[in-house]
Design a protein around this motif. Sequence first.
Motif, PDB file in Angstrom:
ATOM      1  N   ALA A 154      -4.495  -8.055  -7.915  1.00 37.63           N
ATOM      2  CA  ALA A 154      -5.499  -7.005  -7.771  1.00 37.63           C
ATOM      3  C   ALA A 154      -4.804  -5.665  -7.569  1.00 37.63           C
ATOM      4  CB  ALA A 154      -6.415  -7.301  -6.593  1.00 37.63           C
ATOM      5  N   THR A 181      -2.390  -1.358  -3.495  1.00 35.47           N
ATOM      6  CA  THR A 181      -3.359  -0.292  -3.260  1.00 35.47           C
ATOM      7  C   THR A 181      -2.610   1.040  -3.233  1.00 35.47           C
ATOM      8  OG1 THR A 181      -4.750  -1.765  -1.935  1.00 35.47           O
ATOM      9  CG2 THR A 181      -5.138   0.602  -1.716  1.00 35.47           C
ATOM     10  N   ARG A 222       0.853  -1.192   0.000  1.00 37.36           N
ATOM     11  CA  ARG A 222       0.000   0.000   0.000  1.00 37.36           C
ATOM     12  C   ARG A 222       0.887   1.238   0.000  1.00 37.36           C
ATOM     13  NH1 ARG A 222      -3.096  -3.302   3.657  1.00 37.36           N
ATOM     14  NH2 ARG A 222      -2.275  -2.228   5.492  1.00 37.36           N
ATOM     15  N   ASP A 254      -8.877  -1.687 -10.619  1.00 39.97           N
ATOM     16  CA  ASP A 254      -9.952  -0.793 -10.196  1.00 39.97           C
ATOM     17  C   ASP A 254      -9.378   0.606  -9.984  1.00 39.97           C
ATOM     18  OD1 ASP A 254     -12.453  -2.459  -9.753  1.00 39.97           O
ATOM     19  OD2 ASP A 254     -10.981  -3.619  -8.610  1.00 39.97           O
ATOM     20  N   GLU A 287     -10.280   4.745  -9.340  1.00 36.61           N
ATOM     21  CA  GLU A 287     -11.243   5.764  -8.916  1.00 36.61           C
ATOM     22  C   GLU A 287     -10.581   7.126  -9.063  1.00 36.61           C
ATOM     23  OE1 GLU A 287     -14.351   5.432  -7.921  1.00 36.61           O
ATOM     24  OE2 GLU A 287     -14.530   3.251  -7.644  1.00 36.61           O
ATOM     25  N   SER A 324      -5.656  -1.508  -7.014  1.00 35.81           N
ATOM     26  CA  SER A 324      -6.659  -0.486  -6.718  1.00 35.81           C
ATOM     27  C   SER A 324      -5.953   0.866  -6.595  1.00 35.81           C
ATOM     28  CB  SER A 324      -7.382  -0.826  -5.415  1.00 35.81           C
ATOM     29  OG  SER A 324      -8.297   0.202  -5.064  1.00 35.81           O
ATOM     30  N   THR A 359      -6.596   5.203  -6.443  1.00 40.32           N
ATOM     31  CA  THR A 359      -7.462   6.375  -6.364  1.00 40.32           C
ATOM     32  C   THR A 359      -6.615   7.624  -6.582  1.00 40.32           C
ATOM     33  OG1 THR A 359      -7.196   6.552  -3.957  1.00 40.32           O
ATOM     34  CG2 THR A 359      -9.035   5.233  -4.763  1.00 40.32           C
ATOM     35  N   ARG A 397      -7.145  -7.947 -11.860  1.00 39.66           N
ATOM     36  CA  ARG A 397      -8.207  -6.967 -11.667  1.00 39.66           C
ATOM     37  C   ARG A 397      -7.601  -5.583 -11.477  1.00 39.66           C
ATOM     38  NH1 ARG A 397     -13.530  -7.604  -7.977  1.00 39.66           N
ATOM     39  NH2 ARG A 397     -14.174  -5.436  -7.893  1.00 39.66           N
TER      40      ARG A 397
END
Length: 275
Positions: free
Chosen positions: A100, A70, A17, A131, A133, A102, A104, A129
């Motif tokens: 995965a 992340t 992260r 994702d 934002e 992610s 933002t 995956r």
Amino acid sequence: MIRTGQPILQRVRATGRLSVKYSAGKTRLDRLFQEGAAKIRFPAPESEALEAVLINTAGGLTGGDRVAWTVEAAPETRLTLTTQACEKIYRAGSGHAGVAVSITAGTRARIAWLPQETILFDRSALRRRLDIELAEGSEALLLEATIFGRRAMGEVVGEALFHDRWRVRVDGRLIHAEDFRIGPDIAGQLGSPVVASGGRAVATLLMTGDGAEGLLEPARAIIGTNGGASFWRIGPTGKLLARLVATDGYALRAQLIPLVGLLNGQAGLPKIWTS
């Protein structure tokens, strides 16, 4: 008590992260967490833009392995994310490898997700995956490139399973979604004229932001007949989508280098791509 049967194999668990903030004219590291096989390194000092290199110390993935990244980019920041090397997906005895991501990004932030290629081996299985934002006014450049066996190494992928899932939102509004699935007959499906006409390497690039439309024709000139590119708007958000198909990873990288250099503006190519 001694038990017989299938051995219990150790599985990769990697969690990283990262968050960055804007301070005194620079994008700076804010928080960092790394666990298991996940490591994050920064090859250059903090500057107006920051580059982070994501590392899987396990050296590859197979069935049952899991990697999760992340990332949070605060308003005004400039962040490029890449990987230390090509991720290798090995034969899976059971289950699938999972990756995965992610990300933002705050208002007027710019993020670039530019991992090096993923290499699939025969009888591998991968679910990936992505994702994203984004806040209104932020920009993103997203890349995933996949090689189905390295031609120069004599690798042939006859059977495998691959699922690539993207979801990109701006202020909660979905602007891009895709689910690419192929397998188990990889060789047969890649040989189809409507899939890859025998090509072994593919890539998808997505660029969002006001500057994307002006780069459409230069991007098409680089891609030529080995794929295509288009631009359209969803509400106020513009997006440029490009897809490439190549005979092998070498030919794919030869096109990705100028294309990423064009679309990533002043940040250019990740340093590790040319080191």
